[in-house]
Scaffold this active site. Structure first.
Site, PDB file in Angstrom:
ATOM      1  N   GLN A 102       0.829  -1.207   0.000  1.00 53.41           N
ATOM      2  CA  GLN A 102       0.000   0.000   0.000  1.00 53.41           C
ATOM      3  C   GLN A 102       0.861   1.252   0.000  1.00 53.41           C
ATOM      4  O   GLN A 102       2.088   1.201   0.153  1.00 53.41           O
ATOM      5  CB  GLN A 102      -0.879  -0.006   1.263  1.00 53.41           C
ATOM      6  CG  GLN A 102      -1.978  -1.040   1.214  1.00 53.41           C
ATOM      7  CD  GLN A 102      -2.969  -0.859   2.336  1.00 53.41           C
ATOM      8  OE1 GLN A 102      -3.008  -1.620   3.278  1.00 53.41           O
ATOM      9  NE2 GLN A 102      -3.791   0.180   2.247  1.00 53.41           N
ATOM     10  N   HIS A 103       0.185   2.392  -0.162  1.00 54.86           N
ATOM     11  CA  HIS A 103       0.690   3.744   0.110  1.00 54.86           C
ATOM     12  C   HIS A 103       1.693   4.301  -0.902  1.00 54.86           C
ATOM     13  O   HIS A 103       1.874   5.515  -0.917  1.00 54.86           O
ATOM     14  CB  HIS A 103       1.367   3.818   1.498  1.00 54.86           C
ATOM     15  CG  HIS A 103       0.627   3.137   2.590  1.00 54.86           C
ATOM     16  ND1 HIS A 103      -0.681   3.448   2.933  1.00 54.86           N
ATOM     17  CD2 HIS A 103       0.986   2.126   3.430  1.00 54.86           C
ATOM     18  CE1 HIS A 103      -1.068   2.674   3.944  1.00 54.86           C
ATOM     19  NE2 HIS A 103      -0.109   1.862   4.257  1.00 54.86           N
ATOM     20  N   ASP A 136      -2.477  -5.053   0.391  1.00 53.69           N
ATOM     21  CA  ASP A 136      -1.992  -6.418   0.630  1.00 53.69           C
ATOM     22  C   ASP A 136      -2.603  -7.063   1.864  1.00 53.69           C
ATOM     23  O   ASP A 136      -2.959  -8.247   1.854  1.00 53.69           O
ATOM     24  CB  ASP A 136      -0.472  -6.456   0.676  1.00 53.69           C
ATOM     25  CG  ASP A 136       0.135  -5.437   1.625  1.00 53.69           C
ATOM     26  OD1 ASP A 136       1.356  -5.435   1.752  1.00 53.69           O
ATOM     27  OD2 ASP A 136      -0.609  -4.659   2.228  1.00 53.69           O
TER      28      ASP A 136
HETATM   29  O1  LIG Z   1       2.265  -0.401   4.874  1.00 57.32           O
HETATM   30  C1  LIG Z   1       1.618  -1.410   4.799  1.00 57.32           C
HETATM   31  C2  LIG Z   1       0.187  -1.397   5.222  1.00 57.32           C
HETATM   32  O2  LIG Z   1      -0.159  -0.141   5.851  1.00 57.32           O
HETATM   33  C3  LIG Z   1       2.261  -2.672   4.311  1.00 57.32           C
HETATM   34  O3  LIG Z   1       1.323  -3.641   4.114  1.00 57.32           O
HETATM   35  C4  LIG Z   1       2.992  -2.401   3.039  1.00 57.32           C
HETATM   36  O4  LIG Z   1       1.952  -2.281   2.101  1.00 57.32           O
HETATM   37  C5  LIG Z   1       4.022  -3.435   2.649  1.00 57.32           C
HETATM   38  O5  LIG Z   1       3.688  -4.686   2.965  1.00 57.32           O
HETATM   39  P1  LIG Z   1       4.655  -5.978   2.665  1.00 57.32           P
HETATM   40  O6  LIG Z   1       5.499  -5.687   1.479  1.00 57.32           O
HETATM   41  O7  LIG Z   1       5.462  -6.183   3.914  1.00 57.32           O
HETATM   42  O8  LIG Z   1       3.684  -7.073   2.424  1.00 57.32           O
END
Ligand SMILES: O=C(CO)[C@@H](O)[C@H](O)COP(=O)(O)O
Ligand SMILES: Nc1ncnc2c1ncn2[C@@H]1O[C@H](COP(=O)(O)OP(=O)(O)O)[C@@H](O)[C@H]1O
EC number: 2.7.1.17
Length: 487
Positions: free
Chosen positions: A72-73, A248
């Protein structure tokens, strides 16, 4: 003829593709490809990895639908021609930490600590979350202040999974960008409780008028099983029905079949404690993010910047692989002879300490050995997550079961030490790609046209229990403020 669906997880470190049977969820094929290192990445690298992972998974020629779960983000800023303006700042990039503080201050009242609290409370009310460097809204403020020439070119703002879905469809028009509730709930310019964009917050971030902000195209927010379009006919994917995709962790919740009372603790690049809630969850303290899930409910979650890479670093430091690290950790006593690792290795998001570094505290001749160092790394990683779990229960979010997923959930040490640190039984489903599985289940849901997602058989689980190690968490709690700021 068996109908097949594809689920994609475009995560921080890699892209994974699973091809599953739409009716049963049985795994048919899969593939993966690595992403570049770093906290800012060209979206083209995600697209190249996706194409490679699709090829590795045997292609999409016989697949009826696909959906993308993703990190995300990440800020995907597009110009009027639909071109990416600059590399995407990822969720774990902390350069917009000062911007986050400024945005909170701009909505605060009064002076001193109460002012910060009032600003955080205001943002929680408006969006469901307190801005931190991870949230897209802070990255937009950073862009406006640090790269104004780029900020002025912004015609559309997408998140990683939105942009990849758009590319998969072969779309060129910015108006064709789509997203879902779970993704936008992590932007910082979306009212998660009310389900609408907050253009005033987008304007505030970019230091422009609300009218100017409303001229910026934001992806259309689709329902949980609403079709996002079809695949790129030019690539022979015109038959492919595309799902809305998801953030995710929301996709993982769909992949695990989570419902209220279920908690997932994911240890990938990020460490995530997530739960399902029928109502919005708001935490002005900022420990829990009040996000949305991929089914129409809500997904409160706590996220650390330092997940599996705490163990990657410890293994590198000790000159062992992950199995070796686990063996060392399990050979040590709980508490590692008084040694704690405070794992703020890349700064930290929860607690919000973007400029912190990690520290070993309590070193002694008794604990200066590979076993205790390995144990302290595993315990420090888990204590940070236990703080998130505790915040979840403090907010009244029911926690009836805990499932451990993500790459580091494969560690025997994590599996056996986690129940002692969480002081609860934990379940570990078979190693798998639960984000991609959730995206595949969403794709099957879109195809079915049903009101509810298809009932897929969930994975068998291993259950782990242990004697509570409260003294470990107490030592960590007494030391979590002992760290050096990054020079
Ligand atoms: O920052 C968040 C949710 O707020 C994480 O879910 C990132 O989106 C990355 O996730 P992974 O790469 O560790 O799955
Ligand atoms: N057996 C293991 N023990 C500990 N960590 C592991 C193990 N297997 C993989 N990992 C780590 O898991 C991470 C990849 O997990 P993943 O969930 O795919 O991450 P992400 O979703 O953030 O890309 C890497 O840091 C990798 O080193």
């Amino acid at each position: 003829m068996t109908t097949l669906v594809a689920g994609i997880d475009s995560s921080t470190q890699s892209c994974k593709v699973v091809i599953r049977e739409a009716e049963t969820g049985a795994l048919v094929r899969q593939g993966s490809a690595k992403h570049p290192e770093g906290t800012e990445v060209s979206p083209q690298a995600w697209w190249d990895a996706l194409l490679l992972a699709i090829e590795q998974a045997g292609g999409l020629h016989d697949v009826a639908a696909a959906a993308i779960g993703g990190q995300q983000h990440g800020l995907v800023a597009l110009d009027a021609d639909g071109e990416v303006i600059r590399d995407a700042l990822l969720w774990n990039d902390t350069r917009s930490a000062d911007a986050a503080e400024a945005l909170i201050a701009e909505y605060s009242a009064g002076t001193g600590p109460e002012a910060v609290n009032s600003g955080a409370a205001a943002w929680t009310q408006m969006t469901g979350s307190v801005p931190v460097a991870s949230l897209t809204v802070t990255k937009l403020r950073w862009l406006a202040d640090s790269e104004p020439q780029n900020a002025q070119r912004v015609a559309a703002v997408a998140l990683p999974h939105d942009w990849l879905t758009w590319k998969l469809s072969g779309a060129a028009a910015l108006q064709d960008l789509t997203t879902d509730r779970s993704e936008v709930s992590g932007t910082g310019y979306y009212d998660t409780a009310q389900g609408q964009y907050r253009y005033d917050l987008l304007a505030r971030a970019l230091r422009i008028s609300e009218d100017q902000a409303r001229s910026i195209i934001l992806p259309r927010v689709l329902g949980p099983a609403e079709q996002a379009g079809t695949g790129d006919a030019a690539r022979g994917w015109g038959h492919l029905v595309l799902g809305p995709g998801a953030g995710d962790n929301a996709a993982a919740a769909l992949g695990l079949g989570m419902s209220t009372g279920d908690v997932a603790i994911s240890i990938g690049t990020s460490g995530v404690v997530s739960a399902v809630s029928p109502k919005p969850i708001q935490d002005p303290a900022g420990v829990i993010n009040g996000f949305a899930d991929a089914t129409g409910e809500f997904l409160p979650l706590a996220v650390t910047l330092n997940g599996s890479r705490v163990l990657d670093g410890a293994a590198r430091m000790l000159g062992v692989d992950h199995t070796g690290l686990a063996d060392l950790a399990l050979a040590a006593e709980p508490g590692a002879h008084g040694l704690s690792l405070i794992p703020y290795l890349e700064g930290e998001r929860t607690p919000n300490l973007p400029h912190a570094t990690g520290s070993f505290i309590g070193l002694s001749l008794a604990s200066m050995n590979p076993q205790d160092v390995a144990r302290a790394a595993v315990e420090g990683l888990l204590c940070g997550l236990a703080d998130g779990l505790q915040a979840m229960t403090t907010l009244g979010v029911p926690v009836n079961s805990i499932q451990l997923i993500g790459g580091a959930a494969r560690s025997a040490a994590v599996q056996q030490i986690a129940p002692a640190i969480f002081e609860r039984e934990i379940q570990v489903p078979e190693p798998g790609e639960y984000v991609a599985d959730g995206a595949a289940r969403q794709a099957a849901w879109v195809l079915s046209g049903s009101d509810t997602a298809p009932q897929w058989t969930t994975s068998a689980v291993q259950t782990f229990t242990a004697e509570p190690a409260r003294h470990v968490r107490e030592a960590y709690a007494a030391r979590r403020h002992l760290f050096a700021e990054r020079s």
